[in-house]
Each structure stands twice: as C-alpha cells, then as structure tokens.
Design an enzyme around this catalytic site. Structure first.
Site, PDB file in Angstrom:
ATOM      1  N   VAL A 132     -44.835  -7.657  -4.891  1.00 22.50           N
ATOM      2  CA  VAL A 132     -44.287  -6.518  -5.649  1.00 22.50           C
ATOM      3  C   VAL A 132     -43.246  -6.981  -6.655  1.00 22.50           C
ATOM      4  O   VAL A 132     -43.302  -6.629  -7.849  1.00 22.50           O
ATOM      5  CB  VAL A 132     -43.690  -5.460  -4.692  1.00 22.50           C
ATOM      6  CG1 VAL A 132     -42.944  -4.390  -5.470  1.00 22.50           C
ATOM      7  CG2 VAL A 132     -44.794  -4.825  -3.866  1.00 22.50           C
ATOM      8  N   LYS A 136     -41.328   1.618   2.766  1.00 27.32           N
ATOM      9  CA  LYS A 136     -41.372   2.970   3.373  1.00 27.32           C
ATOM     10  C   LYS A 136     -40.649   3.014   4.706  1.00 27.32           C
ATOM     11  O   LYS A 136     -40.053   4.025   5.063  1.00 27.32           O
ATOM     12  CB  LYS A 136     -42.799   3.488   3.527  1.00 27.32           C
ATOM     13  CG  LYS A 136     -43.773   2.467   4.075  1.00 27.32           C
ATOM     14  CD  LYS A 136     -44.721   2.032   3.023  1.00 27.32           C
ATOM     15  CE  LYS A 136     -45.069   0.570   3.207  1.00 27.32           C
ATOM     16  NZ  LYS A 136     -46.049   0.109   2.253  1.00 27.32           N
ATOM     17  N   GLU A 139     -39.517   5.716  -5.202  1.00 26.52           N
ATOM     18  CA  GLU A 139     -40.819   6.274  -5.593  1.00 26.52           C
ATOM     19  C   GLU A 139     -41.983   5.444  -5.046  1.00 26.52           C
ATOM     20  O   GLU A 139     -43.024   5.981  -4.654  1.00 26.52           O
ATOM     21  CB  GLU A 139     -40.904   6.365  -7.122  1.00 26.52           C
ATOM     22  CG  GLU A 139     -42.160   7.021  -7.649  1.00 26.52           C
ATOM     23  CD  GLU A 139     -42.329   8.467  -7.181  1.00 26.52           C
ATOM     24  OE1 GLU A 139     -41.485   9.303  -7.517  1.00 26.52           O
ATOM     25  OE2 GLU A 139     -43.304   8.737  -6.456  1.00 26.52           O
ATOM     26  N   VAL A 172     -44.263   5.789  -1.349  1.00 25.79           N
ATOM     27  CA  VAL A 172     -45.447   6.608  -1.066  1.00 25.79           C
ATOM     28  C   VAL A 172     -46.377   6.561  -2.277  1.00 25.79           C
ATOM     29  O   VAL A 172     -45.959   6.847  -3.399  1.00 25.79           O
ATOM     30  CB  VAL A 172     -45.054   8.078  -0.776  1.00 25.79           C
ATOM     31  CG1 VAL A 172     -46.297   8.905  -0.433  1.00 25.79           C
ATOM     32  CG2 VAL A 172     -44.042   8.161   0.360  1.00 25.79           C
ATOM     33  N   GLU A 179     -50.494  -4.543   4.309  1.00 27.94           N
ATOM     34  CA  GLU A 179     -49.149  -4.980   4.664  1.00 27.94           C
ATOM     35  C   GLU A 179     -49.189  -6.435   5.115  1.00 27.94           C
ATOM     36  O   GLU A 179     -50.256  -6.956   5.485  1.00 27.94           O
ATOM     37  CB  GLU A 179     -48.618  -4.129   5.824  1.00 27.94           C
ATOM     38  CG  GLU A 179     -48.414  -2.671   5.473  1.00 27.94           C
ATOM     39  CD  GLU A 179     -47.416  -2.477   4.350  1.00 27.94           C
ATOM     40  OE1 GLU A 179     -46.246  -2.839   4.496  1.00 27.94           O
ATOM     41  OE2 GLU A 179     -47.823  -1.968   3.287  1.00 27.94           O
ATOM     42  N   ASP A 203     -48.142   2.755   8.847  1.00 27.42           N
ATOM     43  CA  ASP A 203     -47.768   2.871   7.436  1.00 27.42           C
ATOM     44  C   ASP A 203     -47.877   4.337   6.994  1.00 27.42           C
ATOM     45  O   ASP A 203     -46.959   4.874   6.357  1.00 27.42           O
ATOM     46  CB  ASP A 203     -48.700   1.967   6.612  1.00 27.42           C
ATOM     47  CG  ASP A 203     -48.469   2.078   5.129  1.00 27.42           C
ATOM     48  OD1 ASP A 203     -47.571   1.396   4.615  1.00 27.42           O
ATOM     49  OD2 ASP A 203     -49.192   2.868   4.479  1.00 27.42           O
ATOM     50  N   LYS A 256     -44.890   7.033   5.804  1.00 28.88           N
ATOM     51  CA  LYS A 256     -44.959   7.819   4.559  1.00 28.88           C
ATOM     52  C   LYS A 256     -44.835   9.316   4.840  1.00 28.88           C
ATOM     53  O   LYS A 256     -44.226  10.061   4.059  1.00 28.88           O
ATOM     54  CB  LYS A 256     -46.255   7.489   3.818  1.00 28.88           C
ATOM     55  CG  LYS A 256     -46.235   6.066   3.235  1.00 28.88           C
ATOM     56  CD  LYS A 256     -47.599   5.585   2.800  1.00 28.88           C
ATOM     57  CE  LYS A 256     -47.517   4.183   2.194  1.00 28.88           C
ATOM     58  NZ  LYS A 256     -48.836   3.543   2.018  1.00 28.88           N
ATOM     59  N   GLY A 265     -51.254  -1.867  -4.073  1.00 28.50           N
ATOM     60  CA  GLY A 265     -51.480  -2.895  -5.101  1.00 28.50           C
ATOM     61  C   GLY A 265     -50.139  -3.383  -5.605  1.00 28.50           C
ATOM     62  O   GLY A 265     -49.197  -2.600  -5.732  1.00 28.50           O
TER      63      GLY A 265
HETATM   64  N1  HSE Z   1     -50.399  -1.344   2.795  1.00 32.40           N
HETATM   65  C1  HSE Z   1     -50.105  -0.179   2.045  1.00 32.40           C
HETATM   66  C2  HSE Z   1     -51.401   0.575   1.776  1.00 32.40           C
HETATM   67  C3  HSE Z   1     -49.443  -0.576   0.763  1.00 32.40           C
HETATM   68  O1  HSE Z   1     -52.468  -0.006   1.972  1.00 32.40           O
HETATM   69  O2  HSE Z   1     -51.350   1.736   1.391  1.00 32.40           O
HETATM   70  C4  HSE Z   1     -48.890   0.553  -0.040  1.00 32.40           C
HETATM   71  O3  HSE Z   1     -47.928   1.282   0.670  1.00 32.40           O
END
Ligand code: HSE
Length: 349
Positions: free
Chosen positions: A15, A124, A148, A151, A208, A219, A223, A320
């Site tokens: 990222v 998150k 931002e 999510v 992840e 995950d 969120k 991504g």
């Molecule tokens: N691993 C998470 C997904 C990354 O696949 O949505 C983005 O939050």
C-alpha cells in the site's frame, strides 16, 4: 503547510509503495499541494528520514529485504523516531497489523496523534478496535484521523455513507466487503479449486498478509465494525458480530447454486432493530435478483437501506495495493485542503 504536505510512512509494503507511485504522479500533474515523504519506517527494511523530502524514485528502488533501508538511512526500524524527528504533518499508518486486535497499528496511530500529527490509516483492525479512542485523541489534539481505505479500498464509501444523506435514517448496512473471498468464489464458479483461487488472490495483492483473515471472515467483520461506527455512530466488538467465513463452501455447493441461478457470496450485514444492532458475517446463497448477486471478482459493494430513500448502493474496487493507496491519497488531500483553508483564513485575518 502552504501548498505542501510532509508525510511519514509507517510500513513500506504494497500500500505505501503504491502511495509513493501515486504521489510521484500527483506531484508531476499538480503544482500544489506538493506531497513530500520525509520519513519511512518498516519492520523488515529499517528506517530513513530526510526533512527536505526523500527521493521517491529511490524509495521505490529499495528491495523488500531485511535491512534494505541501510542505503538511505538505517537498517533498524524506528516508528517513534520517524514520527517525532521527520518534521511530518501527517503519519500514514499501513503496517502489518492483526485484523482481530488492531495491533500494532492502533498504538502507532495513537502515538502519532499524541505527537500532534494528523493520521491516515488503511488498517481496518486498528479502526475497528481503536476508533473510539483514536477519534477522541484526535479531537483532543485538534488533528484529523481518517481511514477511507479501511473499507472497500479506494472506493469512497465512508465519505459517501457519512456525508451524502443528511437527515436520513439508515436502517440496514449490508455488503460484499472482502475482495479476496469474492474473487475466490468467482474463480470457483469458473472451475478453479479454492486453493488455486486463493493463490491467485495472493499473487494479485488482494489477500491479507495472513489470508486466514480473509477466508475466515475476520476482515469483513472488522469492516462491519468500522461501518457501524462511522455510519451508525455505534460501537461493536468482535463478540457482537457472529462470523463465519467461506472455508465450508465447496465446489459442489457452488455448482448446485449455479444450477439454481444463485450465487454464494460472503455478506456482512447490520440490521437496525429499534435501539439494537443485529450484525453478522457469513456466506449467503443469494437470489439472482439480489443487487449483491451481480458483484463479481475483486469488486465490492455497500448497500444502505435508508428512510425515506429505500435501497442505495455503491460498487467499486474492494482491494488492491494501488486502489488502497488511492484512498490514502484522497485522505491526504482532504487534510491538506482543510489546512490550506485554515492557513488562508489566518492570513486573511
Ligand atoms: N484483504 C482485503 C480484501 C484487502 O481482500 O478485501 C482490502 O481490505
């Protein structure tokens, strides 16, 4: 901070590398605000600081290897030093953090806010478990805490959900919020095995660091907790959200659903029942006319049921590295925009 934003990066994985690429493009297209990277710390690579701005192209050349920041600074990480000594205005926190506990991201965000920095995070877990405290510290310090990218990556669902419906009442929040599992389920519909599809998702940078967080639904749960906080103003903990992932979904179940014209999706859901929130995460065999049924691959969707509008939905990339980095860039520009206006007010006065 007239037309300039000095940024320190905590974590230099996909990222934040994506962010550096976007900053190079941004600075070449826009004269202001100029965004400078003044410090970076990474658990594996080490740390580097240059108060006048590190060379972004050189940063991108640094390999993802232990101690690799020795060429630009120091082989050892130093989050605290980068926060306090780089002269940054904003700290971008994108460390490898545990989705279920939010650490170490939440503590790093707090340290940065207490040092008087604005904070942007994409973690998150850090937001799900630390938002109450981090937002209070931010308010106390007169700094911004934006997330931002926590999510639906760069798809601006938090801004949409929190800013676009003044005076309306949200009665349900529902969505496909994990790109990796949506991608895996789609690949399984095309005949790939679960493991082959997961490997592709990892290769494409959607999963992840520990993909168990994706496939076990943790995950999506984080969120959902973030959405409960930012859209409904309510705090949920992990134990408030029953959670099941997609590991029990077999190729046979996918084929059976396909024969029925239906699709398995991992859905996060919050129903507002009076004063109560009924939240859950789990696989659902959606009917073909369900708006979430057509959401494929790494695309995600957030649906809000709103009085008096009914159902509204936003779809877009859900994962991504560059997509998530865009969320950070948008938060940085929001912070700089706000500060430039404040500076201008001071000058005018
Ligand atoms: N691993 C998470 C997904 C990354 O696949 O949505 C983005 O939050």
């Amino acid at each position: 901070m007239h037309g300039e934003c000095k940024v320190a990066l905590l974590g230099f994985g996909g990222v934040n590398r994506g962010l550096v690429e976007l900053i190079i493009a941004h600075n070449s297209r826009h004269r202001t605000p100029t965004i400078k990277i003044v410090g970076v710390s990474d658990l594996l690579l080490g740390h580097c600081i240059n108060k006048s701005g590190l060379d972004c192209e050189m940063l991108l050349q640094v390999p993802a290897r232990e101690g690799a920041f020795a060429v630009l600074g120091n082989a050892a990480p130093d989050n605290e030093g980068v926060i306090s000594d780089s002269g940054c205005d904003v700290v971008v926190e994108a460390t490898f953090s545990n989705v279920a506990t939010g650490e170490p991201g939440a503590s790093l965000c707090e340290a940065a806010l207490l040092a008087g920095k604005h904070v942007v995070t994409t973690n998150k877990g850090s937001v799900a478990h630390g938002a109450d405290r981090l937002s209070s510290v931010a308010a106390l310090m007169g700094r911004k805490f934006l997330y931002e990218g926590a999510v639906m990556s760069g798809t601006p669902v938090l801004v949409w959900a929190t800013d676009c419906f003044p005076g309306a009442r949200v009665t349900r929040v529902r969505g496909i919020l994990n790109g990796t599992t949506n991608f895996i389920l789609g690949q399984m519909e095309m005949g790939f095995s679960f493991n082959a599809a997961l490997e592709q998702a990892q290769h494409l940078g959607y999963a992840e660091a520990d993909p168990a967080a994706d496939v076990e639904g943790l995950d999506t749960r984080a969120k959902i907790i973030v959405l409960a906080k930012s859209v409904l103003g309510r705090s949920l903990s992990n134990s408030d959200v029953p959670c099941e992932g997609v590991k029990a979904i077999t190729s046979e179940m996918i084929a059976q659903a396909k024969a029925e014209g239906r699709r398995w999706k991992l859905v996060g859901d919050i129903n507002v029942e009076g004063d109560e929130l009924l939240a859950k995460v789990g696989p659902v065999k959606l009917m073909p006319d369900d708006p979430l049924s057509g959401i494929s691959s790494v695309t995600n969707a957030l649906e809000l049921t709103i009085e008096p509008l009914g159902v509204t939905m936003v779809t877009g990339p859900g994962a991504g590295r560059v997509e998530t980095a865009y969320a950070v860039l948008s938060d940085l520009l929001r912070i700089v925009g706000g500060l430039v206006r404040e500076d201008e007010k001071t000058d005018a006065g």
